[in-house]
Design a protein around this motif. Structure first.
Motif, PDB file in Angstrom:
ATOM      1  N   UNK A  91       0.849  -1.106   0.103  1.00 11.92           N
ATOM      2  CA  UNK A  91      -0.084   0.040   0.028  1.00 11.92           C
ATOM      3  C   UNK A  91       0.822   1.123   0.075  1.00 11.92           C
ATOM      4  N   UNK A  92       0.604   2.241  -0.869  1.00 14.53           N
ATOM      5  CA  UNK A  92       1.486   3.149  -1.029  1.00 14.53           C
ATOM      6  C   UNK A  92       2.957   2.568  -1.732  1.00 14.53           C
ATOM      7  N   UNK A  93       4.044   3.422  -1.318  1.00 17.31           N
ATOM      8  CA  UNK A  93       5.299   2.977  -1.716  1.00 17.31           C
ATOM      9  C   UNK A  93       6.187   2.039  -0.659  1.00 17.31           C
ATOM     10  N   UNK A  94       5.702   2.647   0.450  1.00 15.62           N
ATOM     11  CA  UNK A  94       6.341   2.187   1.717  1.00 15.62           C
ATOM     12  C   UNK A  94       5.805   1.453   2.615  1.00 15.62           C
ATOM     13  N   UNK A  95       4.530   0.947   2.697  1.00 19.57           N
ATOM     14  CA  UNK A  95       3.608   0.545   3.590  1.00 19.57           C
ATOM     15  C   UNK A  95       3.188  -0.845   3.196  1.00 19.57           C
ATOM     16  N   UNK A  96       3.696  -1.934   3.859  1.00 20.08           N
ATOM     17  CA  UNK A  96       3.085  -3.380   3.585  1.00 20.08           C
ATOM     18  C   UNK A  96       1.801  -3.720   4.404  1.00 20.08           C
ATOM     19  N   UNK A  97       0.710  -3.911   4.015  1.00 19.26           N
ATOM     20  CA  UNK A  97      -0.329  -4.292   4.714  1.00 19.26           C
ATOM     21  C   UNK A  97      -0.719  -5.827   4.815  1.00 19.26           C
ATOM     22  N   UNK A  98      -0.844  -6.307   5.900  1.00 18.85           N
ATOM     23  CA  UNK A  98      -1.236  -7.846   6.021  1.00 18.85           C
ATOM     24  C   UNK A  98      -2.768  -7.900   6.403  1.00 18.85           C
ATOM     25  N   UNK A  99      -3.500  -8.333   5.285  1.00 23.24           N
ATOM     26  CA  UNK A  99      -4.948  -8.521   5.739  1.00 23.24           C
ATOM     27  C   UNK A  99      -5.141  -9.900   6.301  1.00 23.24           C
ATOM     28  N   UNK A 100      -5.616 -10.117   7.284  1.00 24.89           N
ATOM     29  CA  UNK A 100      -5.401 -11.324   8.057  1.00 24.89           C
ATOM     30  C   UNK A 100      -6.883 -11.689   8.657  1.00 24.89           C
ATOM     31  N   UNK A 101      -7.020 -12.836   9.143  1.00 18.46           N
ATOM     32  CA  UNK A 101      -8.390 -13.339   9.720  1.00 18.46           C
ATOM     33  C   UNK A 101      -7.892 -14.477  10.632  1.00 18.46           C
ATOM     34  N   UNK A 102      -8.772 -14.610  11.592  1.00 19.00           N
ATOM     35  CA  UNK A 102      -8.794 -15.879  12.406  1.00 19.00           C
ATOM     36  C   UNK A 102      -9.911 -16.801  12.449  1.00 19.00           C
ATOM     37  N   UNK A 103     -10.006 -17.940  11.811  1.00 18.08           N
ATOM     38  CA  UNK A 103     -11.295 -18.605  11.645  1.00 18.08           C
ATOM     39  C   UNK A 103     -11.179 -19.940  12.491  1.00 18.08           C
ATOM     40  N   UNK A 104     -12.244 -20.443  12.864  1.00 17.16           N
ATOM     41  CA  UNK A 104     -12.595 -21.682  13.444  1.00 17.16           C
ATOM     42  C   UNK A 104     -12.079 -22.844  12.473  1.00 17.16           C
ATOM     43  N   UNK A 105     -11.468 -23.653  12.960  1.00 18.89           N
ATOM     44  CA  UNK A 105     -11.080 -24.868  11.742  1.00 18.89           C
ATOM     45  C   UNK A 105     -12.088 -25.607  11.512  1.00 18.89           C
ATOM     46  N   UNK A 106     -12.922 -26.057  12.673  1.00 22.57           N
ATOM     47  CA  UNK A 106     -14.123 -26.870  12.354  1.00 22.57           C
ATOM     48  C   UNK A 106     -15.340 -26.284  11.333  1.00 22.57           C
ATOM     49  N   UNK A 107     -15.437 -25.142  11.827  1.00 19.64           N
ATOM     50  CA  UNK A 107     -16.863 -24.439  11.432  1.00 19.64           C
ATOM     51  C   UNK A 107     -16.495 -23.284   9.989  1.00 19.64           C
ATOM     52  N   UNK A 108     -15.180 -22.962  10.096  1.00 17.91           N
ATOM     53  CA  UNK A 108     -14.972 -21.864   9.369  1.00 17.91           C
ATOM     54  C   UNK A 108     -15.379 -20.515   9.665  1.00 17.91           C
ATOM     55  N   UNK A 110     -15.491 -16.977  11.060  1.00 21.80           N
ATOM     56  CA  UNK A 110     -14.436 -15.919  11.178  1.00 21.80           C
ATOM     57  C   UNK A 110     -14.792 -15.342  12.664  1.00 21.80           C
ATOM     58  N   UNK A 111     -13.466 -15.207  13.526  1.00 19.58           N
ATOM     59  CA  UNK A 111     -13.450 -14.892  14.718  1.00 19.58           C
ATOM     60  C   UNK A 111     -13.029 -13.424  14.912  1.00 19.58           C
ATOM     61  N   UNK A 112     -11.952 -13.228  13.892  1.00 20.40           N
ATOM     62  CA  UNK A 112     -11.146 -12.016  13.969  1.00 20.40           C
ATOM     63  C   UNK A 112     -10.923 -11.619  12.699  1.00 20.40           C
ATOM     64  N   UNK A 113     -11.067 -10.359  12.122  1.00 13.58           N
ATOM     65  CA  UNK A 113     -10.543  -9.757  11.079  1.00 13.58           C
ATOM     66  C   UNK A 113      -9.663  -8.586  11.547  1.00 13.58           C
ATOM     67  N   UNK A 114      -8.277  -8.717  10.756  1.00 11.67           N
ATOM     68  CA  UNK A 114      -7.352  -7.526  10.946  1.00 11.67           C
ATOM     69  C   UNK A 114      -6.889  -7.039   9.843  1.00 11.67           C
ATOM     70  N   UNK A 115      -6.581  -5.527   9.797  1.00  7.09           N
ATOM     71  CA  UNK A 115      -5.474  -5.104   9.140  1.00  7.09           C
ATOM     72  C   UNK A 115      -4.215  -4.712   9.825  1.00  7.09           C
ATOM     73  N   UNK A 116      -3.150  -5.223   9.502  1.00  7.31           N
ATOM     74  CA  UNK A 116      -1.990  -4.824  10.018  1.00  7.31           C
ATOM     75  C   UNK A 116      -1.050  -4.113   9.041  1.00  7.31           C
ATOM     76  N   UNK A 117      -0.845  -2.864   9.306  1.00 12.94           N
ATOM     77  CA  UNK A 117       0.251  -2.010   8.293  1.00 12.94           C
ATOM     78  C   UNK A 117       1.295  -1.841   8.980  1.00 12.94           C
TER      79      UNK A 117
END
Length: 137
Positions: A91-108, A110-117
């Protein structure tokens, strides 16, 4: 903590399970622990690309989180099997964004959605995007 890791073309997936001591008095994962899950997945992702933070630091490349946006959607409990995803985008020239999620393995579910810059800073504290991080894209 990590059980298995694999990578698809679109995102990295790291399997984990919730441990008893990560839960609070209500029996759910403490909010701060989710950041550990997210960070662990990012570190494991870097390893799959031949990078690690210790080596980057020795080379004078300091990668830092500059913003964490986390949506807590559903609580996790002790013993839950989960998978944490990480998908980096420049993102932009110097920012690396990690789009992330945490999901339950059995049900799929989504418990957490995150954007880490993140960005890299030089030894003099100046933000930049080093060429060696291109392997993440």
């Amino acid at each position: 903590m990590a059980m298995t890791e694999n990578t698809t073309d679109d995102e990295f997936v790291c399997a984990m399970s919730v441990r008893d001591y990560e839960c609070d008095m209500q029996g759910v994962v403490n909010n701060s622990v989710y950041q550990n899950y997210l960070e662990h997945a990012r570190h494991e992702y870097l390893k799959t690309r031949g990078l690690d933070f210790a080596t980057l630091t020795r080379e004078g490349i300091i990668v830092v989180v500059v913003r964490a946006e986390i949506d807590y959607l559903q609580p996790l409990k002790s013993g839950d099997s989960i998978f944490v995803t990480a998908k980096p985008v420049l993102e932009k020239r110097i920012r690396l964004v990690f789009n992330q999620s945490i999901r339950h393995s059995a049900t799929g579910r989504e418990h957490v959605r995150a954007r880490i810059v993140t960005t890299a800073v030089s030894e003099r504290g100046r933000p930049y995007f080093p060429e060696s991080l291109n392997v993440l894209l």
